[in-house]
Design a protein around this motif. Structure first.
Motif: not given
Length: 738
Positions: A612-616
């Motif tokens: 999820d980090l890249p999307a956030c």
């Protein structure tokens, strides 16, 4: 209860204080006897405290064991409690000859007990290491010590934690600050800030790092002073080091100090620089005097010293980092006062001598209950799910399931299939085996009574056919090895490939006793697949039963990330999915618009950091300004507490919506999965948009409407929790039948 404690009798420092304080407290309500293997100050102090103390000083170990076995069997003792290497040897030899549980308290890292003494380490250290393995129950002085033992292969289900406690009665030093400092030869003016450490002057306490850090700090703050209380094999070496690095008169060695109240009453800041600790008394003793504290991040220290909240932490041997902490405290009286007061309140509530005694009695009750537990050829539960993969939602489900199993039977052996067995054992104190260790989980299945295929959507082929085949195979193995099989609070589907539909339906019909589902859409999926044999009941997600973490833990999470615990925030929980890239900017613009219109700071949380980090980050960059992307808290209860502080939560992840709903926080869904829509529909909330229809204006309007509604209908949440509790009832039924 009638307990016999064994200890060598030559112990000093924290172990001595812990045992004497514990036995004095236990003696008020329980029948306690202390057996020492040598006469000396320890035994004399014990007698002075009114503790029933006897000496068995024979060098013939077998004779001592024989005498103790007769005393224990004939005297009606219920527990044998060992402390230290010699007592562990006696306890290990006693076990076959007595009929009561044996437990040992591990006061320090047994691999470091003889640091700098290679012969003793080779002999006494080796014997102690072997004997520790032969004692069935262990108590670590701090969670960190218990976790260290588990990481070395000790059974997590027979491991307990306890903390050194002190009495928080009003402290009355024999000497005031000025008089005490004069008595040790330290000249202090009105602006002098005195840093102090009370420790054995040995390698493991690493006072050398403190001296180096102080030498760097005193160059920038000439009025600070360092007071070192203690003695040991490094005393001469440390005096030389201080003489070489520090201005004359700025470092004072007080030697062995018996009046610790006057010492802590005189210093302005308490320090601890150890390389290894369980839970040192120096922290709680300093806390009694509201001493702000800077300490190395080792062992159980962070259980009391929360960085920036109840003190300051630095990494072991980091003289530069420690110097920065010293300078920060030296120049900020308000910070010293705040940290000292917060430390006092935390320690008085959770780390008092009374709390230690009550915890010890609780441990004894568990041992006696387990001793009376009927022996069974098969016992326990094996839990299978998508655990140990870095998804906080899945891990929270495991936390909730464990809680429900413990509610059924607090002594029920529990095991889990996980990608991270070591971490899982440490975190949850249960047995664990690697997900793909087939011989390992088959061995466990032959011992357990119930197999839970639980949490999340495991029966689906959207992720991959391989994962579906794995879960179906594990269900078949559980049935083949004689377990009842319960699919527990789960989601089903979608299963798209015809071959997978047939395979899943055959396995579930042939091997599963019952299925509890978290929503109606999963029941419809089972019907579509043609599943007819097991009992099927719609309940709710077990994670709904998680309670929020205590207020101070939630406050600490915000403070660690530079956020005001009382601030206004809107949280975005995003994940990569087909079509997200085209909508990332819309999430970012919505965050910026909400910040401008409401003053609430947008935050982004990666519930599964690896994915999820890249999307956030993509959405946070589109928002511009100050939009932190934060790591997920380290357990489900803390997540619930953090989400409970938000003005609103915008989420693609189902479990973020579940956590926020449980906390009463307004929620807005960005729907990519029918299960997300089904959950919000059950709550009676229409504040959601399909992912492919997300716009900045639509999100802002949905958040404003959700906030205006005033949060979630707690009646609906209560109904969901009641349904979630039905999962436990089904598991209880199968365990009783088995």
């Amino acid at each position: 209860m009638k307990i016999i404690h064994l200890i060598s009798g030559g112990d000093v420092g924290g172990a001595k204080t812990h045992v004497l304080s514990l036995l004095e407290g236990l003696g008020r309500t329980e029948q306690v006897r202390l057996v020492c293997f040598m006469e000396g100050p320890f035994a004399a102090e014990a007698r002075a405290l009114g503790i029933d103390t006897v000496i068995l000083s024979s060098r013939n170990v077998l004779r001592v064991v024989s005498a103790l076995a007769g005393e224990i069997n004939g005297g009606g003792y219920q527990v044998v409690h060992c402390h230290g290497a010699r007592a562990n040897l006696i306890g290990a030899l006693l076990r076959p000859r007595i009929r009561v549980p044996v437990v040992t308290t591990v006061h320090s890292d047994y691999r470091l007990d003889y640091l700098g003494r290679p012969l003793h380490r080779l002999t006494y250290g080796t014997i102690n290491s072997v004997c520790l393995r032969r004692i069935p129950y262990h108590i670590g002085v701090s969670n960190a010590m218990a976790e260290l033992l588990i990481s070395r292969g000790f059974d997590p289900q027979t491991m307990f934690s306890i903390y050194n406690g002190v009495r928080f009665a009003d402290a009355h030093p024999a000497m005031d600050r000025a008089a005490y400092l004069r008595s040790v030869g330290l000249e202090a003016g009105p602006d002098t800030v005195v840093f102090g450490i009370a420790a054995r002057l040995s390698a493991v306490k690493d006072v050398a790092t403190l001296i180096r850090a102080f030498a760097a700090a005193v160059r920038q703050a000439p009025s600070i002073r360092l007071l070192i209380a203690g003695d040991g094999e490094q005393a001469a070496e440390l005096r030389r080091l201080a003489g070489e690095l520090c201005p004359e008169g700025t470092v004072i060695f007080a030697g062995w100090v018996s009046d610790m109240d006057s010492f802590y009453g005189a210093i302005d800041v308490n320090t601890l620089t150890s390389l290894s600790e369980t839970f040192p008394y120096a922290l709680t003793e300093g806390a009694r005097f509201r001493c702000p504290t800077v300490a190395s991040r080792v062992g159980g220290v962070p259980d009391l010293i929360e960085d920036g909240v109840t003190g300051l932490l630095f990494e072991p041997r980091d003289a530069e980092g420690l110097a920065a902490c010293l300078l920060r405290l030296a120049g900020d009286p308000a910070l010293r006062a705040r940290l000292g007061e917060s430390l006092y309140e935390r320690a008085r509530r959770d780390f008092s001598a009374e709390a230690t005694v009550e915890r010890q009695k609780e441990i004894y009750r568990v041992l006696l209950r387990r001793a009376d537990r009927p022996a069974r050829k098969r016992d326990g539960v094996l839990i299978c799910g998508a655990y140990g993969k870095g998804n906080a939602g899945d891990d929270a489900i495991l936390d909730a399931i464990i809680g429900q199993m413990r509610h059924i039977d607090p002594d029920l052996p529990l095991y889990v299939l996980t990608r991270t067995p070591r971490e899982t054992k440490i975190r949850y104190r249960i047995g664990a085996v690697y997900t793909f260790n087939v011989p390992g989980f088959l061995r466990i299945m032959r011992r357990t009574r119930l197999y839970l295929n639980g949490g999340g959507s495991l029966i689906q082929d959207v992720t991959s056919t391989r994962s579906l085949r794995y879960y179906l195979l594990s269900i078949r193995c559980a049935r083949a090895t004689g377990n009842r099989v319960l699919m527990y609070g789960c989601g089903i589907g979608p299963v798209n490939r015809p071959a997978n539909v047939r395979r899943a339906a055959r396995t579930i019909d042939a091997c599963v006793d019952a299925v509890t589902l978290r929503e109606d859409t999963s029941r419809e999926e089972l019907r579509r697949m043609g599943v007819t044999q097991p009992e099927i009941r719609v309940t709710a997600d077990p994670a709904l039963l998680l309670e929020p973490a205590p207020t101070e833990r939630v406050d600490g999470w915000f403070l660690r990330h530079g956020l005001d615990p009382a601030g206004a925030y809107v949280l975005f929980v995003l994940r990569p999915w087909e079509g997200f890239d085209q909508r990332a900017a819309a999430f970012g613009r919505a965050a910026a618009e909400l910040r401008d219109r409401t003053g609430a700071q947008p935050l982004f949380l990666a519930l599964e950091p690896g994915r999820d980090l890249p999307a956030c980050r993509q959405a946070a960059e589109a928002a511009g300004g100050d939009c932190p992307v934060l790591p997920v808290p380290d357990d489900g209860r803390l997540i619930v507490g953090v989400l409970g502080r938000m003005q609103a939560v915008v989420s693609m992840r189902l479990h973020a919506l579940i956590f926020a709903a449980a906390a009463g926080t307004p929620v807005v869904g960005a729907v990519y999965d029918p299960k997300v829509r089904a959950f919000l529909d059950y709550l009676g909330k229409r504040h959601y948009l399909p992912l492919d229809q997300v716009t900045a204006d639509g999100l802002v309007a949905a958040v404003e409407e959700a906030v205006a509604d005033g949060g979630n209908d707690q009646t609906a949440v209560a109904q969901l929790r009641a349904l979630a509790a039905e999962n436990e009832a089904m598991a209880r039924k199968f365990l009783e039948e088995a």
